[in-house]
Write a protein that holds these residues in place. Structure first.
Motif, short mmCIF file in Angstrom:
data_model
loop_
_atom_site.label_atom_id
_atom_site.label_comp_id
_atom_site.label_asym_id
_atom_site.label_seq_id
_atom_site.Cartn_x
_atom_site.Cartn_y
_atom_site.Cartn_z
N ARG A 14 5.22 2.53 1.80
CA ARG A 14 4.47 3.39 3.11
C ARG A 14 3.65 1.96 4.26
O ARG A 14 4.35 2.17 5.44
CB ARG A 14 3.99 4.50 3.17
CG ARG A 14 5.72 5.84 2.83
CD ARG A 14 4.69 7.26 3.34
NE ARG A 14 4.24 7.62 2.61
CZ ARG A 14 3.95 7.95 1.21
NH1 ARG A 14 5.90 7.98 0.27
NH2 ARG A 14 3.21 8.01 0.47
N ALA A 15 2.61 2.08 3.06
CA ALA A 15 2.05 1.20 4.31
C ALA A 15 2.33 0.00 4.63
O ALA A 15 2.08 -0.28 5.31
CB ALA A 15 0.98 0.84 2.81
N GLY A 16 2.98 -0.32 3.66
CA GLY A 16 4.03 -1.98 3.96
C GLY A 16 4.61 -1.87 5.49
O GLY A 16 5.21 -2.68 6.66
N GLU A 17 5.71 -0.16 5.56
CA GLU A 17 6.48 -0.66 6.73
C GLU A 17 5.33 -0.37 7.80
O GLU A 17 6.20 -0.21 8.77
CB GLU A 17 7.52 0.83 6.33
CG GLU A 17 8.34 0.90 5.33
CD GLU A 17 8.96 1.63 5.07
OE1 GLU A 17 9.65 1.98 4.35
OE2 GLU A 17 8.62 3.29 5.33
N LYS A 18 4.45 0.29 7.93
CA LYS A 18 2.85 0.18 8.93
C LYS A 18 2.52 -0.71 9.84
O LYS A 18 2.15 -0.48 10.85
CB LYS A 18 2.19 1.43 8.57
CG LYS A 18 3.15 2.82 8.45
CD LYS A 18 1.16 3.78 8.92
CE LYS A 18 1.19 4.67 7.68
NZ LYS A 18 0.50 5.61 6.44
N GLU A 19 2.72 -1.96 8.72
CA GLU A 19 2.37 -3.06 8.86
C GLU A 19 2.98 -3.69 10.70
O GLU A 19 4.24 -3.74 10.68
CB GLU A 19 1.84 -4.62 8.64
CG GLU A 19 1.30 -3.98 7.06
CD GLU A 19 0.55 -5.10 6.07
OE1 GLU A 19 1.79 -5.25 6.03
OE2 GLU A 19 0.10 -4.45 5.54
#
Ligand SMILES: Cc1cc2nc3c(=O)[nH]c(=O)nc-3n(C[C@H](O)[C@H](O)[C@H](O)COP(=O)(O)O)c2cc1C
Length: 193
Positions: free
Chosen positions: A188-193
């Motif tokens: 999820r953190a990677g998708e936000k970048e």
């Protein structure tokens, strides 16, 4: 810096199994820890590599059927025994009580909590080893090792894990995290970048 050990196979621990086949009209069993999952889907295939010097190979080539039985910790002595002595000089047919499944040449072990019957699919011919690939025809499990959803619960099977470096059997540890879940926050953190 890491130490280069040369071509050491580090794929341990592996699951210790007992492969069964019918050799010269008699059930025979050997310990096999070099096992693999080949095609997780439909059909299901598994593999194992065994030295061509073993007594069992000829029977698998001949009948094209075998069993793969999963012993629990309580069977460590019998498992080691069938991995120490050869059916060529010792009758191993009476070591275990057997039960019949669907295939004629796949002897199944009552004391093993999980037993698979396989039909030979393919043999990969290495200089010293036959790698047998089998299609799983049926899997028999003791109700006592199934969870509420009817799935095999390895905490109840208590399989023997084999490690070559220490030449030892190891126990299964405790569950650490859920698969396909532990990495979700990072995804999820990677998708936000
Ligand atoms: C824990 C354990 C795992 C083993 N795994 C394998 C294996 O993966 N492949 C193999 O060729 N032999 C393996 N062996 C050795 C055979 O089980 C052993 O040589 C056996 O006596 C052969 O039996 P047979 O001649 O009746 O076929 C293993 C032995 C032990 C104790």
């Amino acid at each position: 810096m890491k130490t280069n050990l040369g071509p050491v196979n580090a794929l341990y621990p592996s699951l210790t199994t007992i492969v069964g086949a019918v050799v010269e009209g008699r059930p025979n069993f050997l310990a096999v820890a070099h096992v693999g999952i080949m095609n997780h889907g439909t059909p299901q295939y598994l593999s194992f590599g065994i030295n061509k010097a073993h007594y069992t190979n000829r029977a698998i080539h001949e009948h094209r059927q075998f069993s793969v039985n999963i012993p629990g910790e309580d069977l460590v002595v019998q498992t080691d025994y069938v991995g120490l002595v050869s059916g060529r000089n010792t009758d191993k047919s009476k070591v275990f009580e057997l039960f019949a499944g669907e295939l004629e040449f796949a002897p199944l072990i009552v004391a093993c909590p999980v037993c698979m019957e396989c039909r030979l699919y393919q043999v990969v011919d290495f200089p010293s080893h036959d790698v047998f690939i089998g299609e799983i025809v049926a899997t028999h499990a003791d109700p006592a090792v199934l969870d509420e959803a009817g799935r095999i619960d390895n905490a109840r099977v208590r399989p023997l894990l084999f490690d070559m470096a220490s030449a030892s059997y190891w126990s299964l540890g405790r569950p650490l995290a859920r698969a396909w879940d532990a990495g979700k926050a990072m995804k999820r953190a990677g998708e936000k970048e």
